[in-house]
Design an enzyme around this catalytic site. Structure first.
Site, PDB file in Angstrom:
ATOM      1  N   SER A   1      30.013   3.945  46.194  1.00  0.00           N
ATOM      2  CA  SER A   1      29.281   2.822  46.564  1.00  0.00           C
ATOM      3  C   SER A   1      30.204   1.838  47.529  1.00  0.00           C
ATOM      4  CB  SER A   1      28.817   2.036  45.252  1.00  0.00           C
ATOM      5  OG  SER A   1      28.257   0.937  45.733  1.00  0.00           O
TER       6      SER A   1
ATOM      7  N   GLU B   1      29.914  -1.287  47.358  1.00  0.00           N
ATOM      8  CA  GLU B   1      30.204  -2.317  46.255  1.00  0.00           C
ATOM      9  C   GLU B   1      31.835  -2.045  46.118  1.00  0.00           C
ATOM     10  OE1 GLU B   1      28.475  -4.993  44.862  1.00  0.00           O
ATOM     11  OE2 GLU B   1      27.417  -4.688  46.628  1.00  0.00           O
TER      12      GLU B   1
ATOM     13  N   TYR C   1      30.219  -3.737  38.153  1.00  0.00           N
ATOM     14  CA  TYR C   1      29.811  -2.412  38.644  1.00  0.00           C
ATOM     15  C   TYR C   1      30.602  -1.867  39.826  1.00  0.00           C
ATOM     16  CZ  TYR C   1      26.679   0.715  41.468  1.00  0.00           C
ATOM     17  OH  TYR C   1      26.615   1.690  42.437  1.00  0.00           O
TER      18      TYR C   1
HETATM   19  P1  NAP Z   1      18.590   4.326  40.017  1.00  0.00           P
HETATM   20  O1  NAP Z   1      17.471   4.550  40.645  1.00  0.00           O
HETATM   21  O2  NAP Z   1      18.913   3.358  38.954  1.00  0.00           O
HETATM   22  O3  NAP Z   1      18.813   5.863  38.904  1.00  0.00           O
HETATM   23  C1  NAP Z   1      20.078   5.836  37.991  1.00  0.00           C
HETATM   24  C2  NAP Z   1      19.729   7.238  37.335  1.00  0.00           C
HETATM   25  O4  NAP Z   1      20.969   7.420  36.278  1.00  0.00           O
HETATM   26  C3  NAP Z   1      18.317   7.220  36.582  1.00  0.00           C
HETATM   27  O5  NAP Z   1      17.910   8.441  36.479  1.00  0.00           O
HETATM   28  C4  NAP Z   1      18.907   7.011  35.023  1.00  0.00           C
HETATM   29  O6  NAP Z   1      18.145   7.575  33.944  1.00  0.00           O
HETATM   30  C5  NAP Z   1      20.361   7.450  35.120  1.00  0.00           C
HETATM   31  N1  NAP Z   1      21.286   7.236  34.128  1.00  0.00           N
HETATM   32  C6  NAP Z   1      21.850   5.972  33.515  1.00  0.00           C
HETATM   33  N2  NAP Z   1      22.450   6.198  32.807  1.00  0.00           N
HETATM   34  C7  NAP Z   1      22.576   7.278  32.403  1.00  0.00           C
HETATM   35  C8  NAP Z   1      23.074   8.137  31.205  1.00  0.00           C
HETATM   36  N3  NAP Z   1      23.796   7.422  30.192  1.00  0.00           N
HETATM   37  N4  NAP Z   1      23.045   9.416  30.875  1.00  0.00           N
HETATM   38  C9  NAP Z   1      22.111  10.061  31.853  1.00  0.00           C
HETATM   39  N5  NAP Z   1      21.484   9.701  32.891  1.00  0.00           N
HETATM   40  C10 NAP Z   1      21.694   7.957  32.904  1.00  0.00           C
HETATM   41  O7  NAP Z   1      19.922   4.615  40.969  1.00  0.00           O
HETATM   42  P2  NAP Z   1      19.864   5.297  42.471  1.00  0.00           P
HETATM   43  O8  NAP Z   1      19.435   4.236  43.506  1.00  0.00           O
HETATM   44  O9  NAP Z   1      19.049   6.571  42.547  1.00  0.00           O
HETATM   45  O10 NAP Z   1      21.384   5.614  42.735  1.00  0.00           O
HETATM   46  C11 NAP Z   1      21.959   6.763  42.183  1.00  0.00           C
HETATM   47  C12 NAP Z   1      23.520   6.842  42.416  1.00  0.00           C
HETATM   48  O11 NAP Z   1      23.800   6.174  43.543  1.00  0.00           O
HETATM   49  C13 NAP Z   1      23.833   5.714  41.256  1.00  0.00           C
HETATM   50  O12 NAP Z   1      25.237   6.237  40.679  1.00  0.00           O
HETATM   51  C14 NAP Z   1      24.291   4.427  41.856  1.00  0.00           C
HETATM   52  O13 NAP Z   1      24.988   3.811  41.159  1.00  0.00           O
HETATM   53  C15 NAP Z   1      24.756   5.016  43.385  1.00  0.00           C
HETATM   54  N6  NAP Z   1      24.580   4.276  44.502  1.00  0.00           N
HETATM   55  C16 NAP Z   1      23.505   3.864  44.861  1.00  0.00           C
HETATM   56  C17 NAP Z   1      23.202   3.010  45.918  1.00  0.00           C
HETATM   57  C18 NAP Z   1      21.687   2.619  46.568  1.00  0.00           C
HETATM   58  O14 NAP Z   1      21.754   1.858  47.478  1.00  0.00           O
HETATM   59  N7  NAP Z   1      20.797   3.054  45.986  1.00  0.00           N
HETATM   60  C19 NAP Z   1      24.183   3.056  47.017  1.00  0.00           C
HETATM   61  C20 NAP Z   1      25.506   3.281  46.456  1.00  0.00           C
HETATM   62  C21 NAP Z   1      25.546   3.893  45.137  1.00  0.00           C
HETATM   63  P3  NAP Z   1      16.837   6.802  33.176  1.00  0.00           P
HETATM   64  O15 NAP Z   1      15.504   7.009  34.093  1.00  0.00           O
HETATM   65  O16 NAP Z   1      16.865   7.505  31.985  1.00  0.00           O
HETATM   66  O17 NAP Z   1      17.222   5.221  33.353  1.00  0.00           O
HETATM   67  O1  F7E Z   2      21.233  -7.107  46.276  1.00  0.00           O
HETATM   68  C1  F7E Z   2      20.903 -10.585  47.442  1.00  0.00           C
HETATM   69  C2  F7E Z   2      22.008 -10.297  46.207  1.00  0.00           C
HETATM   70  O2  F7E Z   2      20.378  -5.892  44.117  1.00  0.00           O
HETATM   71  C3  F7E Z   2      21.379  -7.013  47.583  1.00  0.00           C
HETATM   72  C4  F7E Z   2      22.670  -1.103  44.215  1.00  0.00           C
HETATM   73  O3  F7E Z   2      21.961  -0.087  44.581  1.00  0.00           O
HETATM   74  O4  F7E Z   2      23.545  -1.420  46.571  1.00  0.00           O
HETATM   75  C5  F7E Z   2      22.789  -1.960  45.514  1.00  0.00           C
HETATM   76  O5  F7E Z   2      23.204  -3.283  45.232  1.00  0.00           O
HETATM   77  C6  F7E Z   2      21.549  -8.613  48.079  1.00  0.00           C
HETATM   78  C7  F7E Z   2      22.799  -9.204  47.088  1.00  0.00           C
HETATM   79  O6  F7E Z   2      21.542  -4.536  45.880  1.00  0.00           O
HETATM   80  C8  F7E Z   2      17.889 -11.324  45.137  1.00  0.00           C
HETATM   81  O7  F7E Z   2      22.674 -11.417  45.946  1.00  0.00           O
HETATM   82  C9  F7E Z   2      19.061 -12.229  47.037  1.00  0.00           C
HETATM   83  O8  F7E Z   2      23.516  -9.939  48.013  1.00  0.00           O
HETATM   84  O9  F7E Z   2      19.376  -5.378  46.036  1.00  0.00           O
HETATM   85  P1  F7E Z   2      20.437  -5.756  45.546  1.00  0.00           P
HETATM   86  P2  F7E Z   2      23.314  -4.649  45.667  1.00  0.00           P
HETATM   87  O10 F7E Z   2      23.834  -5.712  44.715  1.00  0.00           O
HETATM   88  O11 F7E Z   2      23.792  -4.448  47.201  1.00  0.00           O
HETATM   89  C10 F7E Z   2      24.948  -0.966  46.248  1.00  0.00           C
HETATM   90  C11 F7E Z   2      25.361  -0.170  47.425  1.00  0.00           C
HETATM   91  C12 F7E Z   2      24.864   0.006  45.044  1.00  0.00           C
HETATM   92  O12 F7E Z   2      25.760   0.719  44.986  1.00  0.00           O
HETATM   93  C13 F7E Z   2      24.032  -0.553  43.653  1.00  0.00           C
HETATM   94  O13 F7E Z   2      23.906   0.650  42.958  1.00  0.00           O
HETATM   95  O14 F7E Z   2      20.591  -9.134  47.919  1.00  0.00           O
HETATM   96  N1  F7E Z   2      19.833 -11.096  46.854  1.00  0.00           N
HETATM   97  N2  F7E Z   2      17.988 -12.674  46.272  1.00  0.00           N
HETATM   98  C14 F7E Z   2      19.025 -10.788  45.735  1.00  0.00           C
HETATM   99  N3  F7E Z   2      19.163  -9.496  44.961  1.00  0.00           N
HETATM  100  C15 F7E Z   2      18.262  -9.055  44.101  1.00  0.00           C
HETATM  101  N4  F7E Z   2      18.645  -8.044  43.333  1.00  0.00           N
HETATM  102  N5  F7E Z   2      17.350 -10.207  43.607  1.00  0.00           N
HETATM  103  C16 F7E Z   2      17.174 -11.178  44.155  1.00  0.00           C
HETATM  104  O15 F7E Z   2      16.218 -12.145  43.915  1.00  0.00           O
END
Ligand code: NAP
Ligand code: F7E
Length: 329
Positions: A124, A126, A148
């Site tokens: 990520s 992050e 995280y």
């Molecule tokens: P998401 O919608 O939150 O999905 C997370 C998945 O992980 C769900 O299917 C959840 O299952 C499963 N999970 C959580 N804990 C588990 C466990 N102990 N055993 C088995 N399954 C488990 O996340 P996403 O946005 O699709 O992201 C996919 C991956 O990419 C994650 O690793 C995230 O950290 C990473 N990532 C995301 C982003 C982004 O912007 N979306 C960016 C960079 C990296 P349940 O349905 O049971 O909760």
């Molecule tokens: O926040 C700001 C907040 O929660 C984005 C995950 O998929 O991407 C995701 O992490 C920004 C932050 O995503 C609210 O402070 C303002 O600066 O949508 P977010 P994230 O934290 O960037 C990375 C790449 C991952 O890997 C993670 O799994 O938006 N913000 N106001 C807010 N954020 C939230 N959630 N809620 C607010 O009300």
């Protein structure tokens, strides 16, 4: 012979798009799901007659070993994680168990059962946190700002370590934020698109947000999962940044979303300190040059197209509800 892929996290946003994509490529797709008292299958309901679901949990090494022994996959996409950054301050130990040691359990299970299985790890942006360079590339040093982010740094390096120690085909995609109508309601893009739809349809009269100045590099999840697959089709394993190369503040996301519904955001958005973080990631912008040149990856959906797609989807979803359930805070 068609290939077999296991997707951990198949019930999540990325897992659902990746399952669709791999089915289109002719794969046998097996989704790893953890047990819960109520099923969370809404993102993959339309795929249930075409994918297999198998029980396993990132916390339980034996369950992962058994899954790999039974399914004999060619590829393992490790998308499962605790992915909501604020929750990682509430449960830092559990976040590490899922996102750090969970990755070790997957890698070690593959190594024990069949080290030839190709593995994708969901790293990520992050990990860059308090950024050391702009834009961020594969060799930019990490400085995570949340439990995280810290947990993902471990997952990233243990993947690299299994590659270097055992010659495994293990890759990390350093993906920047990617969103879609299937994004969880607590993430800011979806919170805004859902909030705009609620206000437009008369179900709400305000939307409480946190830091409007944070900047992110936002893309469409349906574009990003293609990069995951491309990484596992190369001759040798490597790590790649996947991003758009653009950055936008939360405030601009809000403006575009409200404007798309003919609403003035300043009349409805309130800043609530409850949504500020103990340590913020102020600016992310990725450089996807390596993914573009070596994988031939590109994105199709731009920032405005992504936000308007999400607002339209939430309007369509909510207009059939008499009184929709309250969104998560
Ligand atoms: P998401 O919608 O939150 O999905 C997370 C998945 O992980 C769900 O299917 C959840 O299952 C499963 N999970 C959580 N804990 C588990 C466990 N102990 N055993 C088995 N399954 C488990 O996340 P996403 O946005 O699709 O992201 C996919 C991956 O990419 C994650 O690793 C995230 O950290 C990473 N990532 C995301 C982003 C982004 O912007 N979306 C960016 C960079 C990296 P349940 O349905 O049971 O909760
Ligand atoms: O926040 C700001 C907040 O929660 C984005 C995950 O998929 O991407 C995701 O992490 C920004 C932050 O995503 C609210 O402070 C303002 O600066 O949508 P977010 P994230 O934290 O960037 C990375 C790449 C991952 O890997 C993670 O799994 O938006 N913000 N106001 C807010 N954020 C939230 N959630 N809620 C607010 O009300």
């Amino acid at each position: 012979m068609s290939k077999t892929a296991v997707i951990s996290g198949v019930t999540g946003q990325d897992g659902s798009y990746l399952a669709e994509f791999l089915l289109d490529q002719g794969y046998r797709v097996v989704g790893m799901v953890r047990r819960s008292s109520a099923p969370n299958l809404w993102r993959i309901e339309h795929l249930l007659d075409r994918i297999e679901l198998r029980p396993a949990d990132l916390l339980d090494q034996l369950s992962i070993v058994r899954l790999i022994e039974d399914v004999q996959p060619d590829e393992f996409y490790n998308l499962a994680a605790m992915s909501f950054v604020p929750a990682s301050w509430d449960t830092p130990l559990l976040t590490g168990e899922f996102n750090s040691q969970g990755v070790t359990r997957v890698l070690e299970s593959i190594r024990q059962v069949n080290p030839k299985v190709r593995m994708y790890q969901a790293s990520s942006s992050e990990m860059y946190g308090k950024v050391r360079a702009v834009p961020q590339r594969e060799d930019t040093p990490f400085h995570p700002r949340s439990p995280y982010g810290v947990s993902k740094v471990f997952g990233h390096y243990i993947t690299m370590n299994y590659r270097e120690s055992y010659g495994m085909f293990a890759c990390s995609g350093i993906l920047f934020n990617h969103e879609s109508p299937r994004r969880g309601l607590e993430f800011v893009t979806r919170k805004v698109s859902d909030g705009v739809a609620r206000i437009k349809l008369g179900f709400a009269d305000s939307l409480a947000l946190g830091n409007l100045d944070a900047r992110r590099d936002w893309g469409f999840a349906g574009d990003y999962i293609k990069a995951m697959w491309l990484m596992l089709q190369q001759d040798s394993p490597d790590d790649f940044v996947v991003a758009t190369g653009e950055t936008h503040p939360v405030r601009e996301l809000v403006q575009i979303a409200f404007q798309h519904a003919d609403l003035d955001w300043e009349k409805f958005v309130k800043v609530d300190p409850r949504f500020l973080r103990p340590a913020e990631v102020d600016l992310l912008i990725g450089d996807p040059t390596k993914a573009r040149t070596e994988l031939g990856w590109h994105r199709d959906v731009d920032f405005k197209g992504l936000i308007t797609m999400m607002v339209d989807a939430d309007l369509a979803r909510l207009e059939h509800h008499a009184v929709p359930a309250q969104p998560l805070a």
